[in-house]
Design a protein around this motif. Structure first.
Motif, PDB file in Angstrom:
ATOM      1  N   LEU A  44      -9.798  10.226  -2.553  1.00 27.59           N
ATOM      2  CA  LEU A  44     -10.023   9.616  -1.240  1.00 27.59           C
ATOM      3  C   LEU A  44     -11.425   9.884  -0.726  1.00 27.59           C
ATOM      4  O   LEU A  44     -11.966   9.117   0.056  1.00 27.59           O
ATOM      5  CB  LEU A  44      -8.988  10.112  -0.240  1.00 27.59           C
ATOM      6  CG  LEU A  44      -7.544   9.666  -0.518  1.00 27.59           C
ATOM      7  CD1 LEU A  44      -6.605  10.254   0.541  1.00 27.59           C
ATOM      8  CD2 LEU A  44      -7.426   8.139  -0.537  1.00 27.59           C
ATOM      9  N   SER A 101     -10.297  -0.787  -1.193  1.00 27.94           N
ATOM     10  CA  SER A 101     -11.707  -0.709  -0.808  1.00 27.94           C
ATOM     11  C   SER A 101     -12.508  -1.821  -1.471  1.00 27.94           C
ATOM     12  O   SER A 101     -13.398  -2.423  -0.855  1.00 27.94           O
ATOM     13  CB  SER A 101     -12.281   0.656  -1.179  1.00 27.94           C
ATOM     14  OG  SER A 101     -11.723   1.680  -0.389  1.00 27.94           O
ATOM     15  N   THR A 155      -5.976   3.032  -2.553  1.00 22.70           N
ATOM     16  CA  THR A 155      -7.120   3.014  -1.647  1.00 22.70           C
ATOM     17  C   THR A 155      -8.373   2.523  -2.362  1.00 22.70           C
ATOM     18  O   THR A 155      -9.166   1.761  -1.799  1.00 22.70           O
ATOM     19  CB  THR A 155      -7.340   4.418  -1.064  1.00 22.70           C
ATOM     20  OG1 THR A 155      -6.162   4.808  -0.342  1.00 22.70           O
ATOM     21  CG2 THR A 155      -8.533   4.446  -0.126  1.00 22.70           C
ATOM     22  N   ARG A 170      -1.616  11.373   3.683  1.00 24.04           N
ATOM     23  CA  ARG A 170      -2.771  10.569   3.278  1.00 24.04           C
ATOM     24  C   ARG A 170      -2.290   9.536   2.262  1.00 24.04           C
ATOM     25  O   ARG A 170      -1.317   9.763   1.533  1.00 24.04           O
ATOM     26  CB  ARG A 170      -3.845  11.456   2.645  1.00 24.04           C
ATOM     27  CG  ARG A 170      -4.301  12.617   3.508  1.00 24.04           C
ATOM     28  CD  ARG A 170      -5.258  12.171   4.588  1.00 24.04           C
ATOM     29  NE  ARG A 170      -6.611  12.009   4.027  1.00 24.04           N
ATOM     30  CZ  ARG A 170      -7.603  11.431   4.695  1.00 24.04           C
ATOM     31  NH1 ARG A 170      -7.394  10.933   5.905  1.00 24.04           N
ATOM     32  NH2 ARG A 170      -8.802  11.344   4.160  1.00 24.04           N
ATOM     33  N   PRO A 171      -2.968   8.395   2.166  1.00 23.81           N
ATOM     34  CA  PRO A 171      -2.500   7.351   1.262  1.00 23.81           C
ATOM     35  C   PRO A 171      -2.808   7.647  -0.203  1.00 23.81           C
ATOM     36  O   PRO A 171      -3.573   8.547  -0.538  1.00 23.81           O
ATOM     37  CB  PRO A 171      -3.276   6.123   1.742  1.00 23.81           C
ATOM     38  CG  PRO A 171      -4.537   6.676   2.298  1.00 23.81           C
ATOM     39  CD  PRO A 171      -4.146   7.978   2.936  1.00 23.81           C
ATOM     40  N   TRP A 179     -13.165   0.188   6.318  1.00 21.55           N
ATOM     41  CA  TRP A 179     -12.721  -1.169   6.006  1.00 21.55           C
ATOM     42  C   TRP A 179     -12.947  -2.078   7.215  1.00 21.55           C
ATOM     43  O   TRP A 179     -12.736  -1.686   8.356  1.00 21.55           O
ATOM     44  CB  TRP A 179     -11.248  -1.172   5.630  1.00 21.55           C
ATOM     45  CG  TRP A 179     -10.950  -0.474   4.336  1.00 21.55           C
ATOM     46  CD1 TRP A 179     -11.831  -0.155   3.342  1.00 21.55           C
ATOM     47  CD2 TRP A 179      -9.674  -0.003   3.901  1.00 21.55           C
ATOM     48  NE1 TRP A 179     -11.189   0.476   2.306  1.00 21.55           N
ATOM     49  CE2 TRP A 179      -9.859   0.589   2.620  1.00 21.55           C
ATOM     50  CE3 TRP A 179      -8.404  -0.014   4.452  1.00 21.55           C
ATOM     51  CZ2 TRP A 179      -8.819   1.147   1.898  1.00 21.55           C
ATOM     52  CZ3 TRP A 179      -7.352   0.545   3.738  1.00 21.55           C
ATOM     53  CH2 TRP A 179      -7.558   1.115   2.471  1.00 21.55           C
ATOM     54  N   TRP A 235       0.857  -1.191   0.000  1.00 28.33           N
ATOM     55  CA  TRP A 235       0.000   0.000   0.000  1.00 28.33           C
ATOM     56  C   TRP A 235       0.892   1.240   0.000  1.00 28.33           C
ATOM     57  O   TRP A 235       1.779   1.381   0.844  1.00 28.33           O
ATOM     58  CB  TRP A 235      -0.858  -0.056   1.252  1.00 28.33           C
ATOM     59  CG  TRP A 235      -1.906   0.995   1.422  1.00 28.33           C
ATOM     60  CD1 TRP A 235      -2.391   1.860   0.490  1.00 28.33           C
ATOM     61  CD2 TRP A 235      -2.638   1.260   2.623  1.00 28.33           C
ATOM     62  NE1 TRP A 235      -3.370   2.646   1.026  1.00 28.33           N
ATOM     63  CE2 TRP A 235      -3.539   2.301   2.336  1.00 28.33           C
ATOM     64  CE3 TRP A 235      -2.608   0.703   3.902  1.00 28.33           C
ATOM     65  CZ2 TRP A 235      -4.411   2.809   3.305  1.00 28.33           C
ATOM     66  CZ3 TRP A 235      -3.471   1.209   4.852  1.00 28.33           C
ATOM     67  CH2 TRP A 235      -4.366   2.261   4.555  1.00 28.33           C
ATOM     68  N   ARG A 246     -12.085   4.907   6.535  1.00 27.60           N
ATOM     69  CA  ARG A 246     -12.613   4.427   5.253  1.00 27.60           C
ATOM     70  C   ARG A 246     -13.737   3.412   5.437  1.00 27.60           C
ATOM     71  O   ARG A 246     -14.492   3.133   4.512  1.00 27.60           O
ATOM     72  CB  ARG A 246     -11.470   3.797   4.452  1.00 27.60           C
ATOM     73  CG  ARG A 246     -11.782   3.493   2.999  1.00 27.60           C
ATOM     74  CD  ARG A 246     -11.807   4.750   2.167  1.00 27.60           C
ATOM     75  NE  ARG A 246     -12.028   4.444   0.758  1.00 27.60           N
ATOM     76  CZ  ARG A 246     -12.018   5.354  -0.209  1.00 27.60           C
ATOM     77  NH1 ARG A 246     -11.791   6.608   0.085  1.00 27.60           N
ATOM     78  NH2 ARG A 246     -12.238   5.013  -1.453  1.00 27.60           N
TER      79      ARG A 246
END
Length: 246
Positions: free
Chosen positions: A239, A117, A113, A107-108, A152, A99, A150
């Motif tokens: 995002l 997801s 992402t 932030r990723p 997850w 990742w 998120r």
């Protein structure tokens, strides 16, 4: 009577020509003969593509043994320290995804992402067959914090901030520039080997296309490829979007 098992046959049956399978009559309201002709030509190509993907998958499964993993890398997980071999759990196969969420990022990566997801929803099914680990270089608290934001629920997250796994298997440089990577490892008799790594990237991309693998790992692009506008050339996932749930 037992349920049929995929790939149980020991011989490959003769395949009907794709053009023959694709010779369909009109199916949808209002379609013209021109549309059906073009659609059947496309269907024949789709059948050939499916067959080619299966040939590639068979060739991938037949790879000789890969290199022995040089060390039993130690990661930080949500419940404490975990080694690479422990990530297998009861499985003999482990899939890892690197990742793009290193410590230098607030932030990723939106693209990673989006992919993760989609995988989060599939994870209960995936984990019936193989183990799956999401690995990032940020501290585990940072990874888990975003996962909760998120929504997850099923991804298993690990921080590789204290080892060289990302550098060894994702080709990240010593400066820690993030690189996405999917790798597959196998375990047999206590020996962990690298089985496969997705190696299609910028150096293998065709002109005018973003780097991508085949098959494409992202369900997002698979869906958009079926639409008139396709992927587009100036749009990427974000995002978050105003007024919509994450």
């Amino acid at each position: 009577m037992t349920e049929a098992t995929p790939f149980a046959s020991t011989s490959t049956p003769a395949l009907k020509p794709a053009r023959q399978l694709a010779d369909l009559p009109p199916r949808f309201p209002g379609e013209s003969a021109e549309y059906r002709r073009a659609r059947n030509e496309l269907l024949a190509e789709e059948i050939e593509l499916r067959r080619h993907l299966e040939r590639v998958a068979e060739q991938r499964r037949a790879l000789p043994p890969g290199g022995i993993v040089p060390e039993d890398y130690r990661f930080e997980g949500e419940a404490g320290t975990v080694t690479l071999s422990e990530m297998f759990g009861t499985h003999d196969t482990l899939v890892t995804y690197n990742w793009m969420f290193g410590p230098q990022r607030a932030r990723p990566c939106p693209m990673c992402t989006s992919l993760l997801s989609a995988y989060d929803g599939e994870m209960p099914d995936i984990l019936q067959r193989v183990a799956f680990a999401v690995i990032g270089r940020s501290p585990i608290e940072k990874l888990v914090g975003f996962a909760k934001e998120r929504g997850w629920r099923h991804l298993r997250l690990y921080s590789s901030g204290g080892n060289t796994f990302n550098r060894d298997y994702a080709a990240e440089d010593p400066a820690g520039d993030d690189v996405p990577a999917l790798n597959v490892f196998t375990r047999s008799g206590g020996t962990v080997r690298h089985f496969y790594g997705a190696e299609m990237g910028a150096s293998t991309a065709d002109p005018g296309q973003d780097p991508r693998g085949a098959p494409d790992l992202m369900p997002l692009w698979t869906v958009l490829d079926m639409t008139p506008g396709g992927r587009g050339s100036d749009w990427y996932p974000k995002l978050e979007y105003p007024g919509t749930p994450r």
